[in-house]
Motif scaffolding. Structure first.
Motif, PDB file in Angstrom:
ATOM      1  N   GLY A   1      -6.162  -4.163   6.505  1.00  0.00           N
ATOM      2  CA  GLY A   1      -6.578  -4.812   7.735  1.00  0.00           C
ATOM      3  C   GLY A   1      -7.060  -3.728   8.676  1.00  0.00           C
ATOM      4  O   GLY A   1      -6.738  -2.563   8.531  1.00  0.00           O
ATOM      5  N   CYS A   2      -7.825  -4.126   9.661  1.00  0.00           N
ATOM      6  CA  CYS A   2      -8.358  -3.127  10.571  1.00  0.00           C
ATOM      7  C   CYS A   2      -8.500  -3.715  11.946  1.00  0.00           C
ATOM      8  O   CYS A   2      -8.423  -4.921  12.147  1.00  0.00           O
ATOM      9  N   ALA A   3      -8.694  -2.843  12.915  1.00  0.00           N
ATOM     10  CA  ALA A   3      -8.776  -3.285  14.296  1.00  0.00           C
ATOM     11  C   ALA A   3      -9.958  -4.203  14.526  1.00  0.00           C
ATOM     12  O   ALA A   3      -9.949  -5.035  15.411  1.00  0.00           O
ATOM     13  N   GLY A   4     -10.984  -4.103  13.695  1.00  0.00           N
ATOM     14  CA  GLY A   4     -12.193  -4.861  13.934  1.00  0.00           C
ATOM     15  C   GLY A   4     -12.182  -6.268  13.393  1.00  0.00           C
ATOM     16  O   GLY A   4     -13.133  -7.008  13.591  1.00  0.00           O
ATOM     17  N   GLY A   5     -11.134  -6.705  12.698  1.00  0.00           N
ATOM     18  CA  GLY A   5     -11.084  -8.056  12.184  1.00  0.00           C
ATOM     19  C   GLY A   5     -10.832  -8.081  10.690  1.00  0.00           C
ATOM     20  O   GLY A   5     -10.484  -7.078  10.088  1.00  0.00           O
ATOM     21  N   ILE A   6     -11.003  -9.262  10.102  1.00  0.00           N
ATOM     22  CA  ILE A   6     -10.698  -9.469   8.700  1.00  0.00           C
ATOM     23  C   ILE A   6     -11.828  -8.962   7.814  1.00  0.00           C
ATOM     24  O   ILE A   6     -12.988  -9.317   8.001  1.00  0.00           O
ATOM     25  N   ALA A   7     -11.468  -8.135   6.830  1.00  0.00           N
ATOM     26  CA  ALA A   7     -12.449  -7.680   5.849  1.00  0.00           C
ATOM     27  C   ALA A   7     -12.685  -8.807   4.857  1.00  0.00           C
ATOM     28  O   ALA A   7     -11.759  -9.515   4.467  1.00  0.00           O
ATOM     29  N   GLU A   8     -13.927  -8.976   4.429  1.00  0.00           N
ATOM     30  CA  GLU A   8     -14.268 -10.100   3.560  1.00  0.00           C
ATOM     31  C   GLU A   8     -15.031  -9.615   2.330  1.00  0.00           C
ATOM     32  O   GLU A   8     -15.931  -8.783   2.429  1.00  0.00           O
ATOM     33  N   TYR A   9     -14.663 -10.179   1.174  1.00  0.00           N
ATOM     34  CA  TYR A   9     -15.300  -9.832  -0.092  1.00  0.00           C
ATOM     35  C   TYR A   9     -15.618 -11.140  -0.820  1.00  0.00           C
ATOM     36  O   TYR A   9     -14.715 -11.900  -1.160  1.00  0.00           O
ATOM     37  N   SER A  10     -16.891 -11.362  -1.059  1.00  0.00           N
ATOM     38  CA  SER A  10     -17.282 -12.646  -1.648  1.00  0.00           C
ATOM     39  C   SER A  10     -18.283 -12.501  -2.786  1.00  0.00           C
ATOM     40  O   SER A  10     -18.651 -13.498  -3.412  1.00  0.00           O
ATOM     41  N   GLY A  11     -18.728 -11.299  -3.078  1.00  0.00           N
ATOM     42  CA  GLY A  11     -19.716 -11.093  -4.122  1.00  0.00           C
ATOM     43  C   GLY A  11     -19.120 -11.152  -5.511  1.00  0.00           C
ATOM     44  O   GLY A  11     -17.913 -11.344  -5.690  1.00  0.00           O
TER      45      GLY A  11
ATOM     46  N   GLY B   1      -7.476  -0.523   7.439  1.00  0.00           N
ATOM     47  CA  GLY B   1      -7.742  -0.877   6.054  1.00  0.00           C
ATOM     48  C   GLY B   1      -8.938  -0.166   5.470  1.00  0.00           C
ATOM     49  O   GLY B   1      -8.991   0.074   4.269  1.00  0.00           O
ATOM     50  N   ASN B   2      -9.909   0.173   6.323  1.00  0.00           N
ATOM     51  CA  ASN B   2     -11.060   0.925   5.824  1.00  0.00           C
ATOM     52  C   ASN B   2     -10.621   2.253   5.227  1.00  0.00           C
ATOM     53  O   ASN B   2     -11.139   2.703   4.200  1.00  0.00           O
ATOM     54  N   ALA B   3      -9.638   2.894   5.869  1.00  0.00           N
ATOM     55  CA  ALA B   3      -9.152   4.179   5.376  1.00  0.00           C
ATOM     56  C   ALA B   3      -8.426   4.020   4.048  1.00  0.00           C
ATOM     57  O   ALA B   3      -8.533   4.869   3.165  1.00  0.00           O
ATOM     58  N   VAL B   4      -7.679   2.918   3.898  1.00  0.00           N
ATOM     59  CA  VAL B   4      -6.993   2.656   2.638  1.00  0.00           C
ATOM     60  C   VAL B   4      -8.012   2.497   1.510  1.00  0.00           C
ATOM     61  O   VAL B   4      -7.903   3.105   0.442  1.00  0.00           O
ATOM     62  N   GLU B   5      -9.013   1.679   1.778  1.00  0.00           N
ATOM     63  CA  GLU B   5     -10.036   1.430   0.768  1.00  0.00           C
ATOM     64  C   GLU B   5     -10.780   2.712   0.412  1.00  0.00           C
ATOM     65  O   GLU B   5     -11.064   2.983  -0.763  1.00  0.00           O
TER      66      GLU B   5
END
Length: 294
Positions: free
Chosen positions: A17-27, A121-125
């Motif tokens: 998760g991150c401060a900017g909102g929910i990360a989304e993966y749909s591809g 979450g960006n850093a985790v990824e």
């Protein structure tokens, strides 16, 4: 000590998760599950559980297994176990994992928002991407399964195909502190919310021998001063692990104390106690392996 514990949940991939909102993966490369063909069923599975910074103990267990030539061809990970399980699936040597663990800067996984500190979450990824060269879940030397909890009902979900970083990010999305991760239209949170040590997953995937590692706090270690909310949570977690324990040939549960920390002495203590617990379990592991081979 409690202050350090509150910060420690941001450590070692427990952030998603991150401060900017929910990360989304749909591809098409979004994490998903696909059963293994009968001819590719795993033989030995290693299940690495959730537990925050206590997850450093997994490194100690992996050091002992590597030292004694004990190989798993499937690793199942929840939360911090998903992060370290990914490195194990990629055959990162245990000594290298220890170096990473001791040199890790926890602040890289912390973001800042209007509500204060959040998980980045960006850093985790990015961490997963950097240490695995961006490999997909089904492209590792060992089979890898990452678990997460469906946000709506906390149902257990298993990912073994698609983007590894996204799956680990979902598996470590601690509720109320870190944003959930949306995958194919469904929101997911920390795998700990479903099963802290998802042992049955390894059996369901076909493993003949299952070695599981529980790094959560021992119920006997809960101090009288612990907040009531934490006590309820820890007892519920222990009950979930107990219900899963019948599916393990060997369950390793090092005593890491109650209050976790992020400083180097605590990391070293966890690694050391993980090693000690794994060494004590070696006779049971060898017995399980011999029985399965006969």
């Amino acid at each position: 000590m409690a202050r350090h514990y509150a910060l420690a949940v941001a450590l070692l991939g427990l952030l998603a998760g991150c401060a900017g909102g929910i990360a989304e993966y749909s591809g098409p490369d979004a994490p998903h599950f696909q059963p293994y063909p009968a001819e590719h069923k795993p033989r030995v599975a290693l299940v690495l559980g959730a537990g925050g910074p206590r997850g450093f103990a997994h490194v100690g267990v992996l050091k002992v297994l590597e030292e004694h030539g004990i190989e798993a061809d499937l690793v199942v990970g929840a939360s911090v176990g998903a992060m370290l399980g990914t490195l194990y699936a990629h055959r990162v040597p245990a000594a290298e994992m220890e170096r990473i663990a001791l040199e890790l800067d926890p602040t890289r996984f912390i973001g800042v928002s209007s509500s204060g500190l959040t998980g980045n979450g960006n850093a985790v990824e990015q961490f997963i991407f950097d240490h695995t060269h961006g490999r997909a879940l089904d492209m590792f030397a060992r089979k890898l399964a990452v678990t997460a909890a469906r946000r709506g009902d906390r149902a257990l979900t298993v990912f073994n195909r698609g983007l590894t970083g996204a799956a680990v990010r979902a598996s470590a999305a601690t509720p109320r502190q870190f944003s959930p991760v949306r995958i194919r239209g469904v929101e997911y949170v920390d795998g700990d919310e479903a099963e802290p040590v998802p042992i049955k997953v390894a059996r369901d995937l076909g493993a003949a021998v299952v070695i599981a590692v529980d790094v959560s706090a021992h119920v006997s270690a809960i101090p009288p001063t612990a907040p009531a909310e934490w006590t309820v949570r820890d007892r519920a977690r222990a009950a979930k692990v107990s219900a899963q324990s019948a599916f393990a040939d060997v369950l390793i549960h090092p005593d890491l104390g109650y209050y976790a920390d992020i400083r180097e002495p605590y990391r070293r203590m966890c690694i050391s106690r993980g090693e000690a617990a794994a060494r004590a379990a070696l006779p049971r592991i060898r017995e399980a392996l011999a029985k399965a081979a006969s």
